[in-house]
Scaffold this motif. Sequence first.
Motif, PDB file in Angstrom:
ATOM      1  N   ASN A 370       0.851  -1.171   0.000  1.00 36.06           N
ATOM      2  CA  ASN A 370       0.000   0.000   0.000  1.00 36.06           C
ATOM      3  C   ASN A 370       0.896   1.232   0.000  1.00 36.06           C
ATOM      4  N   VAL A 371       0.705   2.087  -0.993  1.00 37.82           N
ATOM      5  CA  VAL A 371       1.457   3.343  -1.076  1.00 37.82           C
ATOM      6  C   VAL A 371       0.527   4.459  -0.618  1.00 37.82           C
ATOM      7  N   ASP A 372       0.931   5.163   0.403  1.00 39.38           N
ATOM      8  CA  ASP A 372       0.089   6.201   0.995  1.00 39.38           C
ATOM      9  C   ASP A 372       0.834   7.531   1.004  1.00 39.38           C
ATOM     10  N   LEU A 373       0.358   8.484   0.201  1.00 42.16           N
ATOM     11  CA  LEU A 373       0.850   9.862   0.293  1.00 42.16           C
ATOM     12  C   LEU A 373       0.117  10.461   1.490  1.00 42.16           C
ATOM     13  N   PHE A 374       0.711  10.263   2.660  1.00 42.76           N
ATOM     14  CA  PHE A 374      -0.021  10.426   3.908  1.00 42.76           C
ATOM     15  C   PHE A 374      -0.146  11.866   4.367  1.00 42.76           C
ATOM     16  N   ALA A 375       0.924  12.654   4.256  1.00 40.29           N
ATOM     17  CA  ALA A 375       0.921  13.974   4.874  1.00 40.29           C
ATOM     18  C   ALA A 375       1.884  14.898   4.147  1.00 40.29           C
ATOM     19  N   ILE A 376       1.703  16.182   4.394  1.00 39.34           N
ATOM     20  CA  ILE A 376       2.689  17.165   3.949  1.00 39.34           C
ATOM     21  C   ILE A 376       3.016  18.073   5.129  1.00 39.34           C
ATOM     22  N   ARG A 377       4.177  18.659   5.028  1.00 39.56           N
ATOM     23  CA  ARG A 377       4.604  19.633   6.035  1.00 39.56           C
ATOM     24  C   ARG A 377       5.295  20.767   5.275  1.00 39.56           C
ATOM     25  N   ASP A 381       7.424  25.141   9.370  1.00 39.80           N
ATOM     26  CA  ASP A 381       6.159  24.921  10.060  1.00 39.80           C
ATOM     27  C   ASP A 381       6.145  23.463  10.524  1.00 39.80           C
ATOM     28  N   ASP A 382       6.087  23.256  11.828  1.00 38.73           N
ATOM     29  CA  ASP A 382       6.118  21.893  12.363  1.00 38.73           C
ATOM     30  C   ASP A 382       4.774  21.181  12.256  1.00 38.73           C
ATOM     31  N   LYS A 383       3.736  21.900  11.850  1.00 36.14           N
ATOM     32  CA  LYS A 383       2.415  21.297  11.780  1.00 36.14           C
ATOM     33  C   LYS A 383       2.372  20.235  10.693  1.00 36.14           C
ATOM     34  N   LEU A 384       1.866  19.064  11.060  1.00 37.00           N
ATOM     35  CA  LEU A 384       1.720  17.968  10.107  1.00 37.00           C
ATOM     36  C   LEU A 384       0.313  18.020   9.526  1.00 37.00           C
ATOM     37  N   ILE A 385       0.216  18.179   8.223  1.00 39.38           N
ATOM     38  CA  ILE A 385      -1.083  18.203   7.542  1.00 39.38           C
ATOM     39  C   ILE A 385      -1.409  16.777   7.145  1.00 39.38           C
ATOM     40  N   ALA A 386      -2.295  16.132   7.928  1.00 37.93           N
ATOM     41  CA  ALA A 386      -2.514  14.703   7.732  1.00 37.93           C
ATOM     42  C   ALA A 386      -3.864  14.302   8.309  1.00 37.93           C
ATOM     43  N   PRO A 387      -4.439  13.226   7.800  1.00 34.39           N
ATOM     44  CA  PRO A 387      -4.045  12.539   6.568  1.00 34.39           C
ATOM     45  C   PRO A 387      -4.507  13.322   5.343  1.00 34.39           C
ATOM     46  N   LEU A 388      -3.728  13.294   4.286  1.00 32.77           N
ATOM     47  CA  LEU A 388      -4.122  13.974   3.060  1.00 32.77           C
ATOM     48  C   LEU A 388      -5.426  13.361   2.555  1.00 32.77           C
ATOM     49  N   GLY A 389      -6.301  14.256   2.122  1.00 38.97           N
ATOM     50  CA  GLY A 389      -7.621  13.826   1.675  1.00 38.97           C
ATOM     51  C   GLY A 389      -8.666  14.028   2.735  1.00 38.97           C
ATOM     52  N   PHE A 393      -6.242  22.212   3.798  1.00 37.87           N
ATOM     53  CA  PHE A 393      -4.988  22.970   3.881  1.00 37.87           C
ATOM     54  C   PHE A 393      -4.894  23.891   2.674  1.00 37.87           C
ATOM     55  N   THR A 394      -3.899  24.785   2.716  1.00 36.11           N
ATOM     56  CA  THR A 394      -3.655  25.680   1.582  1.00 36.11           C
ATOM     57  C   THR A 394      -2.200  25.560   1.151  1.00 36.11           C
ATOM     58  N   LEU A 395      -1.978  25.762  -0.136  1.00 33.35           N
ATOM     59  CA  LEU A 395      -0.630  25.787  -0.707  1.00 33.35           C
ATOM     60  C   LEU A 395      -0.493  27.020  -1.577  1.00 33.35           C
ATOM     61  N   ALA A 396       0.750  27.485  -1.709  1.00 31.96           N
ATOM     62  CA  ALA A 396       1.000  28.656  -2.536  1.00 31.96           C
ATOM     63  C   ALA A 396       2.250  28.442  -3.365  1.00 31.96           C
ATOM     64  N   PRO A 397       2.348  29.104  -4.537  1.00 30.70           N
ATOM     65  CA  PRO A 397       3.589  29.036  -5.321  1.00 30.70           C
ATOM     66  C   PRO A 397       4.772  29.492  -4.464  1.00 30.70           C
ATOM     67  N   GLY A 398       5.877  28.818  -4.603  1.00 30.60           N
ATOM     68  CA  GLY A 398       7.073  29.149  -3.836  1.00 30.60           C
ATOM     69  C   GLY A 398       7.182  28.389  -2.530  1.00 30.60           C
ATOM     70  N   ASP A 399       6.124  27.693  -2.113  1.00 30.61           N
ATOM     71  CA  ASP A 399       6.197  26.924  -0.868  1.00 30.61           C
ATOM     72  C   ASP A 399       7.177  25.762  -1.010  1.00 30.61           C
ATOM     73  N   ALA A 400       7.954  25.551   0.043  1.00 30.26           N
ATOM     74  CA  ALA A 400       8.776  24.342   0.136  1.00 30.26           C
ATOM     75  C   ALA A 400       7.953  23.305   0.891  1.00 30.26           C
ATOM     76  N   ASN A 554      -7.460  23.573  -0.396  1.00 28.25           N
ATOM     77  CA  ASN A 554      -7.638  22.133  -0.569  1.00 28.25           C
ATOM     78  C   ASN A 554      -8.589  21.656   0.524  1.00 28.25           C
ATOM     79  N   PRO A 555      -9.880  21.562   0.220  1.00 25.58           N
ATOM     80  CA  PRO A 555     -10.839  21.170   1.257  1.00 25.58           C
ATOM     81  C   PRO A 555     -10.735  19.684   1.588  1.00 25.58           C
ATOM     82  N   ALA A 556     -11.204  19.332   2.764  1.00 23.93           N
ATOM     83  CA  ALA A 556     -11.252  17.918   3.141  1.00 23.93           C
ATOM     84  C   ALA A 556     -12.294  17.218   2.281  1.00 23.93           C
TER      85      ALA A 556
END
Length: 777
Positions: A370-377, A381-389, A393-400, A554-556
Amino acid sequence: MGGIAKEKLGSTQVFSKWAKMQVTRVVRNRRSLAAVRVAYVSLVGVLFLGSVFAFIPRIQAHSDLSQTQQKVTDEATVRKEYADRVSRTYNFAFGKGNISTPGNAAVQGDTFLEPDAFPTADYCGHCHKEAYHQWRQSLHSNSFRTPFYRTSVNILIRTKGIEFSRHCDSCHNPIAVLGGGLTQNSIVDRKFDQDGLTCTTCHSVQKLQSTLGNGGYVMGVPAVLVDEKGVRIPGLVPDSEILAHLDRHSKAVMQTFYRTPEFCSACHKANLPNPLNDYKFIRAFTAYDEWQNSKFSQRNPLTFYQADFTTCQGCHMKRASNALPEPGAKNGTFASHRWTAGNTAVPFYYGFDEQLEKTVEFLKTGNYLNVDLFAIRKANDDKLIAPLGSTAFTLAPGDAVQVMTVIQNKNIGHSLIPEVRDLYEAWVEFVVTDSNGKEIYHSGFIKPDGMLDERAHSFTNRPVNTDGVFVDNHKVWTIHSVAYDNTVQAGRSSLIRYEFRIPPEAKGAVTITARVNYRHLRQSYLNNVFGKDHVAYPIVELASRTRTLNLGENPAGAPDSHDNADWMRWNNLGIAYLDQLQYSDAIQAFSQVIKLRPDYADGYTNIGLTNIEWEKYASARGGLEKALELSPNNARALYYLALVERRAGHSDAEVEDLKKVLAQYPQSRDARRELGISYYQQRRPEEAMEQFEALQAIDPDDLTAHYNLALLYRRAGMKDKAKEQSAKFVTKKIDPGAPTYSLDFLRKHPEISIESVPWHVHKDVSHPEGMSAGGEH
């Protein structure tokens, strides 16, 4: 013999055949011609006596038995003569009588078997057409002749001598080993090499040794029929005789243990012993042990998940309808003799298209990984955005962005990758593209020369020699250490981190894909075999997962059918954290599990386990007791609670907990080991000895058992046994100096040295702004 008992012949024909057999037997016993004539005349005379017909069945049975006994006697004589002839020139380099050392193969009677005594696969295929067809394209059939095997074993022969190849060929070519062919100036005709493991090698094994591997079987005299007393009839017999006595044929070629994983362990477990490497015992591969510790064996209470009992044969010899005539089929299905697994190289090399297709189908079907793209950080920012889906969360151009990818070995009964990991390649290919399909980041690609990207996360290892050099051509006798081993054991998970920067000009969305690819064999080894100019070998995608991340909101969303349930996704993350020694993060992940599944006893047990590994024994008790409240007599929770009781000095409670575990799982090596230690500490030597001996029956290589039995035997006055156990402990314990060879290798290869760090991050080193130094990969 000859099927007379079942043939519908007239009484005169029956008796004539019986008469001729008597003549043959008399001649074989070298009686005089006069005696022959007397015997024959007497028999002809008897033919006219009508009353004799009532006794024909009894006479016939006596005749068959006599001929069987004679044949067994004759074959034994031939075998002895052959063995004596081979022994005169055989190189007993490892002790007189040791015909297979450094392997473990043995023969009933402890002597050589004449190669011609093994009926050929063609002989068996005359009736067993489906089995023969499947076997011919299988790895067993081609176990010896392939260039992939011959390349490394020929290096061994040239380097150390042909007698050392008995270690490998005890499994790859048993007839050569047991026939005395692996010696200088051999007199053996090696015509059998092309058949590798033929039908009558596996089907002549009469007994298994302890699960030591390296050919841990005992071969009987090859036979396709037994007589009415169960005595094996050596050599070929007419088809009519087999058809007349199918029950005897089955008794000759089948054993109950053929259907057990222990049968597979004879060869699918291996070590590098001192006689091979002139160094010490080193574990090579342990597919059998891995199965035994998996959820499929139901012998280990400590697995993270449970499953129905499944053997090696249950996966690799699945029953299916047969296309060709097959007497071995039952109810229209036949146990596969392809043994489909992961080897795509052999069928590709020989052009076995059907076998290759079946192998690829096997690798790509079923929910093995099972391959799980589980989270992003996001960076800084130490906050774990999980589980994806399931999380907005929000993302912007230039984000690492750091993506946390969890690879779960979900339904494989052994590790990913099993066995000779230095030869196989399985890796994660991770790709990020923008809304136009342009690549932003790519790890795990194949370079133009066929080599794998050095930065790829691979599920392989790096064995090294005393020069700190990777043993790339499978010279296993030179291995002294392993620089790293990224395999994922059955039922466990691996966390892989990828970090990239979204381009400032990006619009719309970015798409991330993680796939697990597999190639048999490693490109560098293929180059060793064929040179660099060779055809590309197949790469198979085992599993993959893709997600689209919007730039902006990116809504849940609702759970995706491609993903495990959220509680299991957190659980797999916790398992991966635990294996990477990140205990605080593991507890946080397991805490999410019990929030989502407060009824899940193992969630609390996992928190207790993490605290134990963190050496916070007092903190472990609460979780374990909660688990037992939810699941009374839960063996997994009881085992870990026993360790907590030991730390607290509650030895009686410790023993009782472990006894409850063993009542449910008598083959638990962990519970046997710990109960042996408990009894030892309580000064109950006989009971401790019993547990460690039982442990050795499960795992003959267990170091704790060797060490403690050496002490216990010595105190009991059993000096010889103590000496034996002490010697095994000394040769099997890890050489404390060996890690220096690994450090040499890692120092020489900074481009891949980060793979030896459990929590490493794969970063986009091509970005001009770069990422933090030391984490680049």
